[in-house]
Design a protein around this motif. Sequence first.
Motif, PDB file in Angstrom:
ATOM      1  N   ILE A 159       0.862  -1.343  -0.187  1.00 37.75           N
ATOM      2  CA  ILE A 159      -0.267   0.336  -0.110  1.00 37.75           C
ATOM      3  C   ILE A 159       0.622   1.084   0.288  1.00 37.75           C
ATOM      4  CG2 ILE A 159      -2.195  -0.605   1.565  1.00 37.75           C
ATOM      5  CD1 ILE A 159      -1.267  -0.101   3.733  1.00 37.75           C
ATOM      6  N   ALA A 160       0.323   2.409  -0.354  1.00 31.89           N
ATOM      7  CA  ALA A 160       0.827   3.455  -0.409  1.00 31.89           C
ATOM      8  C   ALA A 160       0.709   4.550   0.046  1.00 31.89           C
ATOM      9  CB  ALA A 160       0.538   4.431  -1.859  1.00 31.89           C
ATOM     10  N   SER A 161      -0.632   4.084   1.259  1.00 31.08           N
ATOM     11  CA  SER A 161      -1.034   4.700   2.021  1.00 31.08           C
ATOM     12  C   SER A 161      -2.435   3.905   3.192  1.00 31.08           C
ATOM     13  CB  SER A 161      -1.570   6.177   1.173  1.00 31.08           C
ATOM     14  OG  SER A 161      -3.249   5.049   0.845  1.00 31.08           O
ATOM     15  N   GLY A 162      -2.760   5.109   4.459  1.00 33.22           N
ATOM     16  CA  GLY A 162      -3.559   3.960   4.827  1.00 33.22           C
ATOM     17  C   GLY A 162      -3.907   5.727   6.158  1.00 33.22           C
ATOM     18  N   GLU A 163      -5.119   4.989   6.282  1.00 31.53           N
ATOM     19  CA  GLU A 163      -6.073   4.925   7.328  1.00 31.53           C
ATOM     20  C   GLU A 163      -5.576   5.142   9.062  1.00 31.53           C
ATOM     21  OE1 GLU A 163     -10.164   3.679   7.011  1.00 31.53           O
ATOM     22  OE2 GLU A 163     -10.177   4.203   5.053  1.00 31.53           O
ATOM     23  N   GLY A 164      -4.177   5.660   8.997  1.00 26.81           N
ATOM     24  CA  GLY A 164      -3.612   5.299  10.662  1.00 26.81           C
ATOM     25  C   GLY A 164      -2.510   5.191  10.591  1.00 26.81           C
ATOM     26  N   ARG A 165      -1.889   4.887  11.717  1.00 27.19           N
ATOM     27  CA  ARG A 165      -0.510   4.624  12.579  1.00 27.19           C
ATOM     28  C   ARG A 165       0.615   3.689  11.344  1.00 27.19           C
ATOM     29  NH1 ARG A 165       0.631   4.632  17.011  1.00 27.19           N
ATOM     30  NH2 ARG A 165      -1.192   4.449  18.309  1.00 27.19           N
ATOM     31  N   PHE A 166      -0.142   2.673  11.442  1.00 26.26           N
ATOM     32  CA  PHE A 166       0.358   0.912  10.911  1.00 26.26           C
ATOM     33  C   PHE A 166       0.772   0.923   9.820  1.00 26.26           C
ATOM     34  CE2 PHE A 166      -1.514   1.267  15.155  1.00 26.26           C
ATOM     35  CZ  PHE A 166      -0.611   1.167  16.029  1.00 26.26           C
ATOM     36  N   ILE A 167       0.770   2.310   8.944  1.00 25.71           N
ATOM     37  CA  ILE A 167       1.125   1.695   7.297  1.00 25.71           C
ATOM     38  C   ILE A 167       2.483   0.894   6.846  1.00 25.71           C
ATOM     39  CG2 ILE A 167       1.093   2.405   5.285  1.00 25.71           C
ATOM     40  CD1 ILE A 167      -0.174   5.315   6.290  1.00 25.71           C
ATOM     41  N   GLU A 168       3.048   1.398   7.950  1.00 24.60           N
ATOM     42  CA  GLU A 168       4.976   0.283   7.357  1.00 24.60           C
ATOM     43  C   GLU A 168       5.093  -0.582   7.523  1.00 24.60           C
ATOM     44  OE1 GLU A 168       7.334   1.161   5.694  1.00 24.60           O
ATOM     45  OE2 GLU A 168       6.193   2.923   4.987  1.00 24.60           O
ATOM     46  N   LYS A 169       4.671  -1.118   9.033  1.00 20.45           N
ATOM     47  CA  LYS A 169       3.754  -2.143   9.750  1.00 20.45           C
ATOM     48  C   LYS A 169       3.008  -3.433   8.246  1.00 20.45           C
ATOM     49  CE  LYS A 169       3.733  -5.922  12.138  1.00 20.45           C
ATOM     50  NZ  LYS A 169       5.266  -6.988  12.476  1.00 20.45           N
ATOM     51  N   ILE A 170       2.215  -3.010   7.912  1.00 26.37           N
ATOM     52  CA  ILE A 170       1.829  -3.461   6.723  1.00 26.37           C
ATOM     53  C   ILE A 170       2.114  -4.035   5.247  1.00 26.37           C
ATOM     54  CG2 ILE A 170      -1.251  -3.407   4.939  1.00 26.37           C
ATOM     55  CD1 ILE A 170      -1.371  -3.994   8.455  1.00 26.37           C
ATOM     56  N   ARG A 171       3.130  -2.331   5.547  1.00 27.63           N
ATOM     57  CA  ARG A 171       3.936  -2.314   4.164  1.00 27.63           C
ATOM     58  C   ARG A 171       5.144  -3.964   4.388  1.00 27.63           C
ATOM     59  NH1 ARG A 171       4.883   0.599   0.094  1.00 27.63           N
ATOM     60  NH2 ARG A 171       6.653   1.288   1.035  1.00 27.63           N
ATOM     61  N   GLU A 172       5.386  -3.710   5.800  1.00 30.84           N
ATOM     62  CA  GLU A 172       6.540  -4.845   6.224  1.00 30.84           C
ATOM     63  C   GLU A 172       6.057  -5.985   5.509  1.00 30.84           C
ATOM     64  OE1 GLU A 172       8.081  -4.134   9.774  1.00 30.84           O
ATOM     65  OE2 GLU A 172       8.701  -2.580   9.532  1.00 30.84           O
ATOM     66  N   VAL A 173       4.946  -6.260   5.366  1.00 31.51           N
ATOM     67  CA  VAL A 173       4.121  -7.869   5.983  1.00 31.51           C
ATOM     68  C   VAL A 173       4.158  -8.077   4.486  1.00 31.51           C
ATOM     69  CG1 VAL A 173       2.130  -8.779   6.283  1.00 31.51           C
ATOM     70  CG2 VAL A 173       3.174  -7.991   8.005  1.00 31.51           C
ATOM     71  N   GLN A 174       3.475  -7.474   3.634  1.00 35.34           N
ATOM     72  CA  GLN A 174       3.222  -6.882   2.144  1.00 35.34           C
ATOM     73  C   GLN A 174       4.574  -7.314   1.473  1.00 35.34           C
ATOM     74  OE1 GLN A 174       0.931  -3.634   1.574  1.00 35.34           O
ATOM     75  NE2 GLN A 174      -0.565  -4.728   1.538  1.00 35.34           N
ATOM     76  N   LYS A 175       5.699  -6.589   1.241  1.00 38.30           N
ATOM     77  CA  LYS A 175       6.447  -7.122   0.994  1.00 38.30           C
ATOM     78  C   LYS A 175       7.370  -7.980   1.845  1.00 38.30           C
ATOM     79  CE  LYS A 175       8.174  -2.511   1.584  1.00 38.30           C
ATOM     80  NZ  LYS A 175       9.024  -1.596   1.749  1.00 38.30           N
ATOM     81  N   GLY A 176       6.889  -8.562   2.537  1.00 36.54           N
ATOM     82  CA  GLY A 176       7.786  -9.485   3.389  1.00 36.54           C
ATOM     83  C   GLY A 176       7.231 -10.981   2.848  1.00 36.54           C
ATOM     84  N   ILE A 177       6.412 -10.700   2.134  1.00 38.15           N
ATOM     85  CA  ILE A 177       4.821 -12.613   1.972  1.00 38.15           C
ATOM     86  C   ILE A 177       6.519 -13.019   1.435  1.00 38.15           C
ATOM     87  CG2 ILE A 177       3.159 -13.729   0.675  1.00 38.15           C
ATOM     88  CD1 ILE A 177       2.618 -12.123   4.022  1.00 38.15           C
ATOM     89  N   GLU A 178       6.493 -14.643   1.717  1.00 35.89           N
ATOM     90  CA  GLU A 178       8.309 -15.507   1.062  1.00 35.89           C
ATOM     91  C   GLU A 178       7.049 -16.891   0.375  1.00 35.89           C
ATOM     92  OE1 GLU A 178      10.981 -15.773   4.057  1.00 35.89           O
ATOM     93  OE2 GLU A 178      11.641 -14.137   3.259  1.00 35.89           O
ATOM     94  N   LEU A 179       5.429 -16.691   0.171  1.00 38.23           N
ATOM     95  CA  LEU A 179       5.324 -18.177  -0.242  1.00 38.23           C
ATOM     96  C   LEU A 179       5.445 -17.807  -1.806  1.00 38.23           C
ATOM     97  CD1 LEU A 179       1.439 -17.764   1.306  1.00 38.23           C
ATOM     98  CD2 LEU A 179       3.249 -19.115   1.930  1.00 38.23           C
ATOM     99  N   PRO A 180       4.966 -19.611  -2.341  1.00 35.03           N
ATOM    100  CA  PRO A 180       5.724 -19.754  -3.862  1.00 35.03           C
ATOM    101  C   PRO A 180       3.851 -19.019  -4.512  1.00 35.03           C
ATOM    102  CG  PRO A 180       5.441 -21.712  -2.538  1.00 35.03           C
ATOM    103  CD  PRO A 180       4.678 -20.526  -0.884  1.00 35.03           C
ATOM    104  N   ASN A 181       5.255 -18.381  -5.588  1.00 33.95           N
ATOM    105  CA  ASN A 181       3.959 -17.797  -6.538  1.00 33.95           C
ATOM    106  C   ASN A 181       3.133 -16.636  -6.482  1.00 33.95           C
ATOM    107  OD1 ASN A 181       4.711 -19.343  -8.630  1.00 33.95           O
ATOM    108  ND2 ASN A 181       2.900 -20.569  -8.869  1.00 33.95           N
ATOM    109  N   VAL A 182       3.996 -15.538  -5.458  1.00 38.58           N
ATOM    110  CA  VAL A 182       3.264 -14.628  -4.742  1.00 38.58           C
ATOM    111  C   VAL A 182       4.495 -13.977  -4.699  1.00 38.58           C
ATOM    112  CG1 VAL A 182       2.873 -13.439  -3.331  1.00 38.58           C
ATOM    113  CG2 VAL A 182       2.103 -15.848  -2.494  1.00 38.58           C
ATOM    114  N   VAL A 183       4.002 -12.711  -5.430  1.00 40.75           N
ATOM    115  CA  VAL A 183       5.250 -11.440  -6.078  1.00 40.75           C
ATOM    116  C   VAL A 183       4.670 -10.183  -5.383  1.00 40.75           C
ATOM    117  CG1 VAL A 183       6.105 -12.502  -7.748  1.00 40.75           C
ATOM    118  CG2 VAL A 183       3.505 -11.066  -8.448  1.00 40.75           C
ATOM    119  N   CYS A 184       4.875  -9.225  -5.205  1.00 45.99           N
ATOM    120  CA  CYS A 184       4.421  -7.685  -4.252  1.00 45.99           C
ATOM    121  C   CYS A 184       5.387  -6.195  -5.359  1.00 45.99           C
ATOM    122  CB  CYS A 184       5.163  -7.810  -3.068  1.00 45.99           C
ATOM    123  SG  CYS A 184       4.094  -6.362  -2.331  1.00 45.99           S
ATOM    124  N   VAL A 185       4.186  -5.552  -5.514  1.00 51.84           N
ATOM    125  CA  VAL A 185       4.379  -4.683  -6.557  1.00 51.84           C
ATOM    126  C   VAL A 185       4.762  -3.419  -5.308  1.00 51.84           C
ATOM    127  CG1 VAL A 185       4.188  -5.715  -9.073  1.00 51.84           C
ATOM    128  CG2 VAL A 185       3.058  -3.896  -7.525  1.00 51.84           C
TER     129      VAL A 185
END
Length: 226
Positions: A159-185
Amino acid sequence: MAGRGGVDSHKHWDGVIPPECSPDPSKIFRLNAHLRWEVARDPLHQDIDTKKTCGVGPGMSFANAVKERVGVVGLVPCAVGGTRIKQWARGTHLYENMVKRARAAAHGGEIKALLWYQGESDATSQHNADCYKENLENLIHNVRADLHLPSLPIIQVAIASGEGRFIEKIREVQKGIELPNVVCVDANGLELKEDNLHLTTHAQVELGHMLAEAYLTHFLPNSSHT
């Protein structure tokens, strides 16, 4: 994901369709709310995300960017804006409707990928942010199991934005998913509307191109795309 490009603060869509989002009656279709195929055009989610005004999202620019390589594209819009990931847990209305629509679409073709752009509403609380990784991984496992597609390609957006203080935490999770055939932009840096939450029309077009690049690079067989 539902698309708020061109929607103003009064909830009015300006009706502007960029060239990159032009309809293609011979190649780009969408599954409507009645599970029937029709020519795709923005707003793609007009009859899906019915409680909000929809405008331009990334779907049409994505489809136009991949069609020359993949042929006919069937888009299956399922997004509902402003939802938390727990609302997409197995058994919820949103999840079950998504699976129902995907199964209906599979009768007319083959499901090639899931595009997932969500998380702004989960940035509002520490609890939601702490649970986000587990909830996102559960979603991926569940949708693959319920569609009998254990290797279903999934392209998610940090995500590029969010509704609260924990945007970076969400982004870290999204970018850190290491399941097969899952990519992140990463949508970070794309232009936001004056609400500092939703992407502008131009940014939605850019995001569609990023998703297309990811699909062509990672998931198109025998791809020489650079």
